[in-house]
Design an enzyme around this catalytic site. Structure first.
Site, PDB file in Angstrom:
ATOM      1  N   ASP A  21       0.850  -1.199   0.000  1.00  0.00           N
ATOM      2  CA  ASP A  21       0.000   0.000   0.000  1.00  0.00           C
ATOM      3  C   ASP A  21       0.879   1.240   0.000  1.00  0.00           C
ATOM      4  O   ASP A  21       1.632   1.465   0.943  1.00  0.00           O
ATOM      5  CB  ASP A  21      -0.901  -0.042   1.244  1.00  0.00           C
ATOM      6  CG  ASP A  21      -1.719   1.226   1.397  1.00  0.00           C
ATOM      7  OD1 ASP A  21      -1.923   1.928   0.377  1.00  0.00           O
ATOM      8  OD2 ASP A  21      -2.163   1.505   2.525  1.00  0.00           O
ATOM      9  N   ASN A  23      -0.331   4.478  -0.327  1.00  0.00           N
ATOM     10  CA  ASN A  23      -0.965   5.745   0.072  1.00  0.00           C
ATOM     11  C   ASN A  23      -1.670   5.699   1.424  1.00  0.00           C
ATOM     12  O   ASN A  23      -2.434   6.591   1.768  1.00  0.00           O
ATOM     13  CB  ASN A  23      -1.923   6.240  -1.022  1.00  0.00           C
ATOM     14  CG  ASN A  23      -3.105   5.289  -1.207  1.00  0.00           C
ATOM     15  OD1 ASN A  23      -3.180   4.257  -0.535  1.00  0.00           O
ATOM     16  ND2 ASN A  23      -4.002   5.617  -2.104  1.00  0.00           N
ATOM     17  N   ASP A  25      -4.111   3.930   2.657  1.00  0.00           N
ATOM     18  CA  ASP A  25      -5.545   3.660   2.848  1.00  0.00           C
ATOM     19  C   ASP A  25      -5.808   2.212   3.277  1.00  0.00           C
ATOM     20  O   ASP A  25      -6.958   1.781   3.378  1.00  0.00           O
ATOM     21  CB  ASP A  25      -6.358   4.012   1.591  1.00  0.00           C
ATOM     22  CG  ASP A  25      -6.021   3.116   0.405  1.00  0.00           C
ATOM     23  OD1 ASP A  25      -5.108   2.263   0.528  1.00  0.00           O
ATOM     24  OD2 ASP A  25      -6.656   3.268  -0.655  1.00  0.00           O
ATOM     25  N   ASP A  29      -1.872  -1.173  -3.792  1.00  0.00           N
ATOM     26  CA  ASP A  29      -2.206  -0.417  -5.010  1.00  0.00           C
ATOM     27  C   ASP A  29      -1.098  -0.550  -6.050  1.00  0.00           C
ATOM     28  O   ASP A  29      -0.049  -1.150  -5.793  1.00  0.00           O
ATOM     29  CB  ASP A  29      -2.480   1.056  -4.669  1.00  0.00           C
ATOM     30  CG  ASP A  29      -1.422   1.624  -3.729  1.00  0.00           C
ATOM     31  OD1 ASP A  29      -0.225   1.362  -3.975  1.00  0.00           O
ATOM     32  OD2 ASP A  29      -1.781   2.294  -2.733  1.00  0.00           O
ATOM     33  N   ASP A  98      -5.398 -10.652 -15.544  1.00  0.00           N
ATOM     34  CA  ASP A  98      -6.457 -11.608 -15.259  1.00  0.00           C
ATOM     35  C   ASP A  98      -7.643 -11.285 -16.165  1.00  0.00           C
ATOM     36  O   ASP A  98      -8.054 -10.120 -16.264  1.00  0.00           O
ATOM     37  CB  ASP A  98      -6.868 -11.474 -13.783  1.00  0.00           C
ATOM     38  CG  ASP A  98      -7.126 -12.811 -13.131  1.00  0.00           C
ATOM     39  OD1 ASP A  98      -7.940 -13.571 -13.680  1.00  0.00           O
ATOM     40  OD2 ASP A  98      -6.535 -13.093 -12.070  1.00  0.00           O
ATOM     41  N   ASP A 330      -6.384 -18.426  -3.886  1.00  0.00           N
ATOM     42  CA  ASP A 330      -7.540 -19.236  -3.479  1.00  0.00           C
ATOM     43  C   ASP A 330      -7.148 -20.410  -2.589  1.00  0.00           C
ATOM     44  O   ASP A 330      -8.010 -21.180  -2.167  1.00  0.00           O
ATOM     45  CB  ASP A 330      -8.245 -19.816  -4.715  1.00  0.00           C
ATOM     46  CG  ASP A 330      -8.871 -18.742  -5.588  1.00  0.00           C
ATOM     47  OD1 ASP A 330      -9.292 -17.705  -5.050  1.00  0.00           O
ATOM     48  OD2 ASP A 330      -8.933 -18.953  -6.815  1.00  0.00           O
TER      49      ASP A 330
HETATM   50  C1  NOJ Z   1     -11.546 -18.109  -9.467  1.00  0.00           C
HETATM   51  C2  NOJ Z   1     -10.763 -17.041  -8.780  1.00  0.00           C
HETATM   52  O1  NOJ Z   1      -9.433 -17.427  -8.686  1.00  0.00           O
HETATM   53  C3  NOJ Z   1     -11.427 -16.794  -7.456  1.00  0.00           C
HETATM   54  O2  NOJ Z   1     -10.667 -15.977  -6.621  1.00  0.00           O
HETATM   55  C4  NOJ Z   1     -12.775 -16.204  -7.725  1.00  0.00           C
HETATM   56  O3  NOJ Z   1     -13.488 -16.064  -6.522  1.00  0.00           O
HETATM   57  C5  NOJ Z   1     -13.598 -17.068  -8.676  1.00  0.00           C
HETATM   58  N1  NOJ Z   1     -12.837 -17.614  -9.767  1.00  0.00           N
HETATM   59  C6  NOJ Z   1     -14.711 -16.272  -9.264  1.00  0.00           C
HETATM   60  O4  NOJ Z   1     -14.199 -15.307 -10.136  1.00  0.00           O
END
Ligand code: NOJ
Length: 560
Positions: A21, A23, A25, A29, A98, A330
């Site tokens: 970060d 700034n 907040d 970023d 992404d 994830d």
């Molecule tokens: C896979 C992503 O890696 C995950 O973080 C996200 O919640 C789901 N797809 C939905 O976009």
């Protein structure tokens, strides 16, 4: 085998919200990323994958996009982003973005229009159905708990959302929608990006009749994956995307694909078929889940991991290309998951890195992995921020289906926020991530586990990762060699050989906290010439085919 830059690269994933970060907040970023590019250059990575930085109401931390061609306010401006791209290219690093096009945000103007009326020009950009017997159109469950359908009063129909209510699924059957996405992709590629990571891209083709899932146990909502994973038109759509967009640029592509198996992955990644270059498969990440899914905890059996990785290593060899990962935003932290985040944190993190980086494919490092960041274990549910965790907790605990402690344990072990706590830069307040209040608490071990410590300690995980990355640059066998498992039944040692032209590599890793004896099987021919890397000082007296491994030890020998 055809050579390519993306086969020879090491990718580093940044989850911008939690990286740095600039700034105050409390939210990471783009400027914060720019400040750390020299750190990443020093690590030696070639490519950076940025988790979404687009405009978003952040129901799912940016995976719910309300404008694909604008930057999220908290992260900065398009100028900042352009600056980031330039700064990366100046350092000879590439950027992949992404691409989240299975769904958008419900705040995207397409959806705002779509929900207005049945004859709105954008109606068909999403998947709408009338209810059945006063209920949802089918019994599919959302990945974030509850029904995969939400009701819209204005038009008396439901829309499909495989993830949160605020992530309506896009209708890929509609050629106009597909064209909009291709145009958007070209817009980013023309700005000079080097590729895409594609979010749940094997979900975009649904079985059009959207049938109920057989439900013998009479659950309220159930899976549904068989009707939308690797669906009927998926290869056609990806081939079209390739023809329309990707084939016109020298870029790297990796499709995130829950539910993909080797046979299907061959189709996605075989260059002759002109779809994608790599997929992220999930099978190895499911080996520590019981029959009731991710939250159903089960210890990893090493022989299962061997069987699975071996299937992928040999299955894609010479046909497609593997992606190699143990962490991402994830997944829980691998050192806490397959390693030991206490006594052997450093040793086991290095061992896991060795295991992964010596495999065949393109390795991905997730932010913090290179300093051995661990799972977090918050005691209160209020400290967790992830929608998947919070919805599941609500469903199971608040509705009284399961015991709170059991649910908290599975969240502590498997929850996605384990990967999302702020990057630990140094031992100052909040790990040096922010001067303000971080959006999610920092892991309290930041005083000992942090990048500054790691850079100053020549025996750190960070320096070991640097070495692993450098080895890939100087030894084509690591990139292009084939893979051969040895000791398939050993329950503690994972060992394999790589073969390329006249050379061989022997990789030996101990996945346990025990001392174990390694002996090269008689029918395996390998003559060691040189030790490439190891995470312990190796006794001079060791012979190269018979030795004792210390807890979580890893060694790599080159020979013939
Ligand atoms: C896979 C992503 O890696 C995950 O973080 C996200 O919640 C789901 N797809 C939905 O976009």
């Amino acid at each position: 085998m055809k050579q390519a830059w993306w086969k020879e690269s090491v990718v580093y994933q940044i989850y911008p919200r939690s990286f740095n970060d600039s700034n105050g907040d409390g939210i990471g970023d783009i400027q914060g990323i720019i400040e750390k590019l020299d750190y990443l250059k020093n690590l030696g990575v070639d490519v950076i994958w940025l988790s979404p930085v687009y405009k978003s109401p952040n129901d799912d931390n940016g995976y719910d996009i309300s404008d694909y061609q604008a930057i999220m306010d908290e992260f900065g401006t398009i100028k900042d982003w352009e600056n980031l791209l330039d700064e990366m290219h100046n350092r000879d690093m590439k950027l992949i973005m992404d691409l989240v096009v299975n769904h958008s945000s419900d705040e995207h103007h397409w959806f705002q229009e779509s929900k207005k009326s049945k004859d709105n020009p954008y109606r068909d950009y999403y998947i709408w159905r009338p209810g059945k017997d006063g209920k949802e159109p089918n019994n599919w469950e959302s990945a974030f708990s509850g029904s995969a359908w939400a009701y819209n009063e204005a038009t008396d129909e439901y829309y499909l959302h495989l993830f949160s209510k605020k992530q309506p699924d896009l209708n890929w059957e509609n050629p106009k929608l597909r064209q909009e996405i291709y145009d958007m992709m070209k817009w980013w590629l023309d700005k000079g990006i080097d590729g895409f990571r594609m979010d749940v891209i094997n979900f975009i083709s649904k079985v059009p009749s959207l049938p109920d899932v057989p439900n013998p146990e009479g659950k309220k909502y159930v899976g549904g994956g068989e009707y939308y994973m690797n669906g009927p038109r998926i290869h056609e759509f990806l081939n079209e995307m390739n023809q329309e967009v990707l084939s016109h640029y020298d870029v790297m592509t990796v499709g995130e694909m829950p539910g993909v198996d080797v046979e299907e992955a061959k189709k996605y990644t075989d260059p002759e078929r002109e779809e994608l270059q790599m997929v992220f498969q999930f099978e190895h990440m499911d080996l520590d889940s019981g029959p009731n899914g991710k939250w159903d905890l089960k210890p990893l059996k090493l022989t299962d991991l061997k069987e699975n990785i071996t299937k992928w290593q040999t299955g894609l060899y010479g046909v497609g290309w593997n992606s190699l990962y143990l962490n991402n935003h994830d997944q829980p932290r691998i050192v806490s998951r397959f390693g030991n985040d206490e006594e052997y944190r450093v040793e086991s993190a290095k061992m896991l890195g060795t295991f992964l980086h010596m495999l065949q494919g393109t390795p991905y490092i997730y932010q913090g992995e290179e300093i051995g960041m661990t799972n977090v274990q918050f005691d209160s549910i209020d400290d967790y921020k992830d929608i998947e965790i919070l919805n599941m907790y609500k469903e199971k605990v608040v509705e009284g289906i399961e015991d709170r402690d059991k649910v908290m344990e599975s969240i502590n072990v498997k929850g996605r926020d384990n990967a999302r706590t702020p990057f630990q830069w140094n031992d100052s307040k909040h790990g040096g991530f922010t001067d303000g209040e971080p959006w999610i608490k920092v892991n309290s071990n930041y005083t000992t586990v942090n990048a500054e410590q790691a850079i100053n300690d020549k025996n750190s995980i960070f320096h070991y990762y640097r070495q692993l990355i450098q080895l890939r640059k100087s030894h084509p066998i690591i990139v292009y060699g084939d893979y051969q498992l040895i000791l398939p039944d050993h329950d503690k040692i994972y060992a394999y050989l790589r073969n390329y032209e006249d050379e061989k590599l022997l990789v030996v890793t101990n996945f346990s906290d025990q001392y174990v004896k390694f002996e090269l099987p008689r029918d395996v021919s390998f003559e060691a010439k040189e030790k490439l890397i190891s995470n312990y000082d190796i006794p001079e007296t060791d012979t190269l085919t018979l030795f004792s491994l210390q807890p979580y030890e890893a060694r790599v020998y080159k020979g013939e």
